[in-house]
Enzyme design. Structure first.
Site, PDB file in Angstrom:
ATOM      1  N   CYS A  43      19.380  -8.602   7.767  1.00  0.00           N
ATOM      2  CA  CYS A  43      17.937  -8.439   7.954  1.00  0.00           C
ATOM      3  C   CYS A  43      17.520  -8.727   9.388  1.00  0.00           C
ATOM      4  CB  CYS A  43      17.173  -9.356   6.997  1.00  0.00           C
ATOM      5  SG  CYS A  43      15.382  -9.212   7.188  1.00  0.00           S
ATOM      6  N   HIS A 435     -15.209   0.288   1.311  1.00  0.00           N
ATOM      7  CA  HIS A 435     -15.446   1.618   1.877  1.00  0.00           C
ATOM      8  C   HIS A 435     -15.816   1.521   3.348  1.00  0.00           C
ATOM      9  CE1 HIS A 435     -16.557   5.850   1.752  1.00  0.00           C
ATOM     10  NE2 HIS A 435     -17.671   5.523   2.410  1.00  0.00           N
TER      11      HIS A 435
END
Length: 452
Positions: A43, A435
């Site tokens: 990793c 939104h």
């Protein structure tokens, strides 16, 4: 019986380091750890971290094009691989140092060499030293697998990409899994002419069919020359690169050929089978739910067990092992509903069941939408985002969530929390949308597109 260590860990990747640090630092165990390459494992050194930094680098051409569309006067002289690689190497050195200091501060003794097992309690180092340990943990991870190809060409793996002296002008990526697809997108974004072969019918096998088809189409639109149902027959070194003969009858010269056709557990030569440790068909170590092998004193965590080959899973397994064996807190690693992300362009974030797996188990409803996101639509790009929820028709629980979008990895982490808690479709519906965002579509899909 006397022991040199309470625990000896073979492998300095994410799982082994976490187990060693918790056992020594939290529970006072005497711990030794052997690592033959670099601390941090796949990793940190040759996987997630350098790959994600390359993902960031490869996204800037598109970002600069968007900036111009938004009115910015942007100029660039191109990508400087040498400068980037120097910074990348420095960052990996820093992270390796952090792993080392974390271990030494916890009291772990580090042995920078290879270790193998002599018996159920004895490890022998390549230096000739031998130590006896009450418990032994195998955390040696996995390595890229390259099949034998006619022609004897010089073939690279994903490990080699991070060490290239210069970016090639052209590259063939062989494979269709997430590593192959990620590097195809990365190199394409960095200006390399990328061709990708995959012998199967569609890339990203095992992921949701609709999502993988969506990504394949967008990869082609983005410039990756993707061929499915295609494989390499022969590869020979020639002037200027590698001449590849493919199953579709073509011969093409690529400057580099990279194989990303899967990974195999690193168990060869450790002496496991001779001790009675059970290995699977691919060499993976078979363990029980406590990560214990058939030999009671020997445990294994991470990719070497081939359960779920993700870094956070290896970390959880290593921590659970330390809690169980040294902390008197019996803990099983939870492998259910593990979220993941594929760092293609755009990304795929996923958690839970695919539509195909879910419909084989129970009646389901599928909620899905695809749309052009505001940011790229304004810039005139044809990108399309896809969002999908798989819902149990009887319990109304959300069984799976699949997102193809920029930053899908960030979104799926938050969706995974709700799904792990057992959220229903109505819970999603009751949540007020944020939104204007892409993610608001997750809570505004009211009607199923199909039932199965």
């Amino acid at each position: 019986m006397s022991f040199d260590y309470d625990l000896f860990v073979i492998g300095g990747g994410s799982g082994g380091v976490r187990a060693a640090r918790i056992a020594a630092g939290d529970y006072g165990a005497k711990v030794g750890l052997a690592e033959e390459y670099r601390m941090g494992g796949t990793c940190v050194i040759r996987g997630c971290v350098p790959k994600k930094l390359m993902v960031f680098a490869s996204a800037f051409p598109e970002a600069m094009a968007d900036a111009r569309a938004y009115g910015w006067d942007v100029a660039t002289q191109g990508f400087d691989w040498t400068a980037f690689r120097a910074k990348l190497d420095a960052e990996l050195d820093r992270l390796e140092g952090a792993y080392r200091s974390g271990l030494t501060n916890a009291g772990v003794t580090i042995h920078d060499t290879r270790a193998v097992l002599e018996d159920a309690h004895t490890v022998r180092l390549a230096t000739g030293e031998a130590f006896r340990a009450k418990h032994i943990l195998i955390a040696t991870g996995g390595a890229p697998f390259v099949p034998e190809i006619e022609g004897g060409a010089t073939l690279l793996t994903s490990n080699d990409i991070f060490k290239l002296d210069a970016l090639p002008k052209s590259v063939l990526i062989v494979g269709g899994g997430f590593i192959a697809c990620e590097f195809a997108c990365i190199l394409n974004g960095l200006g390399v002419e990328v061709t990708q072969f995959y012998r199967g019918a569609q890339i990203l096998r095992g992921f949701d069919d609709e999502a993988r088809g969506h990504i394949a189409e967008l990869m082609r639109e983005g410039g990756v020359n993707l061929h499915v149902g295609t494989d390499v027959i022969e590869a020979r070194d020639v002037a200027g690169g590698v001449r590849v003969t493919s199953t579709d009858g073509r011969e093409t010269v690529f400057e580099k050929v990279v194989y990303a056709t899967g990974r195999k557990p690193n168990t060869a030569g450790l002496g496991l089978a001779a001790l009675g440790v059970t290995l699977g068909r691919q060499g993976e170590i078979i363990v029980d739910e406590w990560s214990q092998t058939a030999v009671p004193s020997i445990y294994a965590v991470g990719d070497v067990t081939d359960r779920i080959n993700l870094t956070p899973v290896a970390i959880r397994e290593g921590h659970a092992f330390a809690d169980t064996v040294f902390g008197a807190k019996p803990t099983k690693a939870d492998h259910d509903l593990v979220a993941s992300a594929v760092y293609t362009q755009p990304e795929l974030g996923t958690v839970g069941l695919t539509e195909e797996a879910a419909r084989d188990e129970r009646p389901i409803e599928v909620y899905a939408t695809a749309f052009r996101p505001m940011k790229s639509a304004f810039a005139g790009r044809p990108d399309r985002v896809m969002m999908k929820l798989i819902v149990c028709a009887e319990t109304r629980k959300v069984l799976g969530c699949h997102i193809v979008a920029p930053e899908a990895g960030e979104m799926i982490q938050l969706a995974a929390i709700a799904i792990k808690m057992g959220a229903t479709k109505e819970d999603f519906d009751r949540t007020v949308a944020v939104h204007p965002t892409m993610a608001e579509e997750l809570v505004t899909m009211r009607k199923p597109v199909r039932k199965a």
